[in-house]
Design an enzyme around this catalytic site. Structure first.
Site, PDB file in Angstrom:
ATOM      1  N   GLY A 231      38.363  43.098  39.466  1.00 20.21           N
ATOM      2  CA  GLY A 231      38.694  43.120  38.372  1.00 20.21           C
ATOM      3  C   GLY A 231      38.755  44.264  37.579  1.00 20.21           C
ATOM      4  CB  SER A 232      38.289  45.742  34.175  1.00 17.92           C
ATOM      5  OG  SER A 232      36.937  45.517  33.885  1.00 17.92           O
ATOM      6  CB  THR A 233      37.808  50.553  36.281  1.00 23.04           C
ATOM      7  OG1 THR A 233      39.002  50.480  37.359  1.00 23.04           O
ATOM      8  CG2 THR A 233      37.009  51.710  36.696  1.00 23.04           C
ATOM      9  N   GLY A 236      33.708  46.735  37.138  1.00 22.90           N
ATOM     10  CA  GLY A 236      33.299  46.913  38.453  1.00 22.90           C
ATOM     11  C   GLY A 236      32.112  47.876  38.504  1.00 22.90           C
ATOM     12  CD  GLU A 253      42.020  44.812  44.032  1.00 22.45           C
ATOM     13  OE1 GLU A 253      42.460  45.582  42.860  1.00 22.45           O
ATOM     14  OE2 GLU A 253      42.466  43.694  43.975  1.00 22.45           O
ATOM     15  CB  CYS A 287      45.135  45.293  40.024  1.00 22.32           C
ATOM     16  SG  CYS A 287      45.366  44.527  41.674  1.00 22.32           S
TER      17      CYS A 287
END
Length: 486
Positions: A231-233, A236, A253, A287
């Site tokens: 998912g998103s940083t 994450g 990831e 991504c």
């Protein structure tokens, strides 16, 4: 009538203990596509109970019995292509080609996991003591918490669970609130039909407002021994922090700010097609999407003209239409976020080559910008929408600096007709993945997939996935009695 789905716990479809449900909305029409159970903390505990109880039996399954389940699941998924296309269109706005791609790759992830189950695992070690045999044995960890995203729902839903299950773990998966069926319940349905025993895979869906609480409780449970999140940083970082607090390994990831580089020896017409795919497949909600197109100055005029014309001709709108390329973003608010990035860039001096303007509902126009200044939010932010920036460079060294000028490091495409030239540039790009004479979006089930820097750490795919979700244990066998000093 909307579909109705419940939690999957211990092989049974059950409502949340509270009786709550939440709506799953079609991003294109705004209509409710399905209602799903909204789990509470007590449901998380029950799911982990089931996974923990199933672990001993599942980890003791013979490799060939486990492999047979995965191979059957792959064939079942292939047979459900039309069902998946319908679900993805209504639940996540996915176009038909994107749904077909999801099914094909996800089925092959299952097949690769099946192959990994019976692949040689572990090592024989040298020992300093005479008559001792040393072994490094790979063993499953226990219960794995998996978080599956909405954007490539079937691919990433399968990937979230395939390697952990193949390694002999049991799993509790929390699918995205935006695609709980495609990236969670559908995947579990296929594996359950293929013969996966009760409790080995459990699915906990939740209301959006409960997401943080559910995730934290799942990671904190002492019986959960590893975590994976795609998912998103931003999210994450939170997941990684929670896992670290409990000393649990995690595979992350995360987002990308990916570049596609056109070297001076690139084929321009090929590059136009490649970059269009990289930027606009699934409306840029991948991504690996190419946010930035770096073009050698000798090719810039021709490439920009042809690229802008091709983008302007892309069909946008209804994801169920067979010719739609740019479908809706996952929500209208996501489309507005992308529009704000474009407006900010233009206000600070960027030039619109095609597109721009306001979204229609959740459909944002396919947009190409140039001359985007570094103080624009778009310059560093991951777009996650149908927008890219074209930027010129004069030499390889400048291209490398521009490509690396981001906190992210997921993937990169380098388009060139000279593989040696491409490899020379690729070795200086700081990403987990790089594709020479290709664009940035590619995935193969046996390859190590993951990023560096703010794009995460750990790898999915092939033996790397098995290693991520298993532990190395040192075992020795003494073939003769040892002598001790006292």
């Amino acid at each position: 009538m909307p579909l109705a789905r419940e939690l999957l716990i211990d092989g049974k479809d059950v409502p949340a203990l509270s009786g709550r449900t939440t709506e799953d909305v079609n991003p294109y029409t705004g209509e409710v596509y399905a209602t799903v159970a909204a789990a509470g903390l007590e449901d998380v505990t029950l799911a982990v109970d089931a996974a923990d109880a199933a672990f001993a039996e599942w980890s003791a399954f013979t490799p060939f019995a486990r492999r047979a389940i995965f191979l059957k699941a792959a064939d079942l998924l292939d047979s459900r292509t039309e069902q998946v296309a319908e679900i993805m269109a209504h639940e996540a706005g996915g176009t038909r080609p994107w749904a077909h791609f999801n099914v094909g790759l996800a089925a092959n992830i299952l097949r690769e996991a099946a192959a990994a189950i019976t692949a040689p695992r572990g090592q024989v070690l040298s020992a300093q003591e005479e008559g001792v045999l040393g072994l490094a044995v790979r063993e499953p960890l226990g219960v794995v918490a998996a978080f599956a995203p909405w954007n490539a729902p079937v691919i990433l839903g399968v990937r979230a669970v395939a390697a952990p299950l193949a390694a002999g773990n049991t799993v509790v998966v929390k699918p995205s609130e935006d695609a709980p069926i495609a990236c969670g319940l559908l995947v579990a349905d296929v594996l359950r039909e293929a013969g996966l025993p009760d409790g080995v895979l459990n699915v906990v869906t939740n209301a959006r407002e409960d997401a943080a609480e559910i995730a934290e409780a799942l990671i904190a449970d002492s019986r959960v021994r590893a975590v994976n999140f795609t998912g998103s940083t931003g999210i994450g970082r939170i997941i990684g922090t929670h896992a670290a607090q409990h000393l649990k390994p995690v595979v992350l990831e995360l987002g990308g700010k990916n570049a596609v580089i056109l070297l001076e020896d690139a084929d321009v017409d090929y590059a136009v097609d490649a970059v269009t795919f990289s930027v606009f497949m699934n409306s840029g909600q991948i991504c690996m999407s190419g946010d930035r197109v770096l073009v050698h100055e000798s090719l810039a005029e021709e490439f920009t003209r042809k690229f802008a014309a091709k983008v302007a001709a892309l069909q946008a709108g209804d994801p169920t239409h067979p010719h739609t390329v740019v479908g809706p973003l996952i929500t209208a608010s996501a489309a507005q976020r992308v529009a704000r990035l474009v407006v900010d860039a233009v206000a600070k001096g960027a030039t619109v080559l095609t597109g721009g303007g306001q979204p229609e509902g959740s459909v944002h126009p396919a947009t190409v910008l140039t001359n985007v200044p570094q103080d624009a939010d778009l310059y560093y932010a991951e777009v996650f929408g149908p927008v890219c920036v074209v930027e010129r460079f004069s030499d390889d060294a400048t291209a490398v600096v521009l490509a690396n000028a981001t906190d992210n490091g997921l993937t990169c495409g380098i388009i060139t007709e000279n593989a040696t030239h491409g490899l020379n540039v690729a070795r200086r790009i700081r990403t987990g993945i790089v594709h020479i004479n290709d664009q940035s979006v590619a995935d193969e089930p046996h390859a190590p997939f993951g990023g560096v820097k703010a794009s995460g750490y750990g790898r999915f795919g092939g033996r790397w996935g098995i290693e991520a979700f298993s532990n190395t244990r040192w075992v020795t066998i003494a073939t003769q009695q040892a002598h001790y000093p006292f």
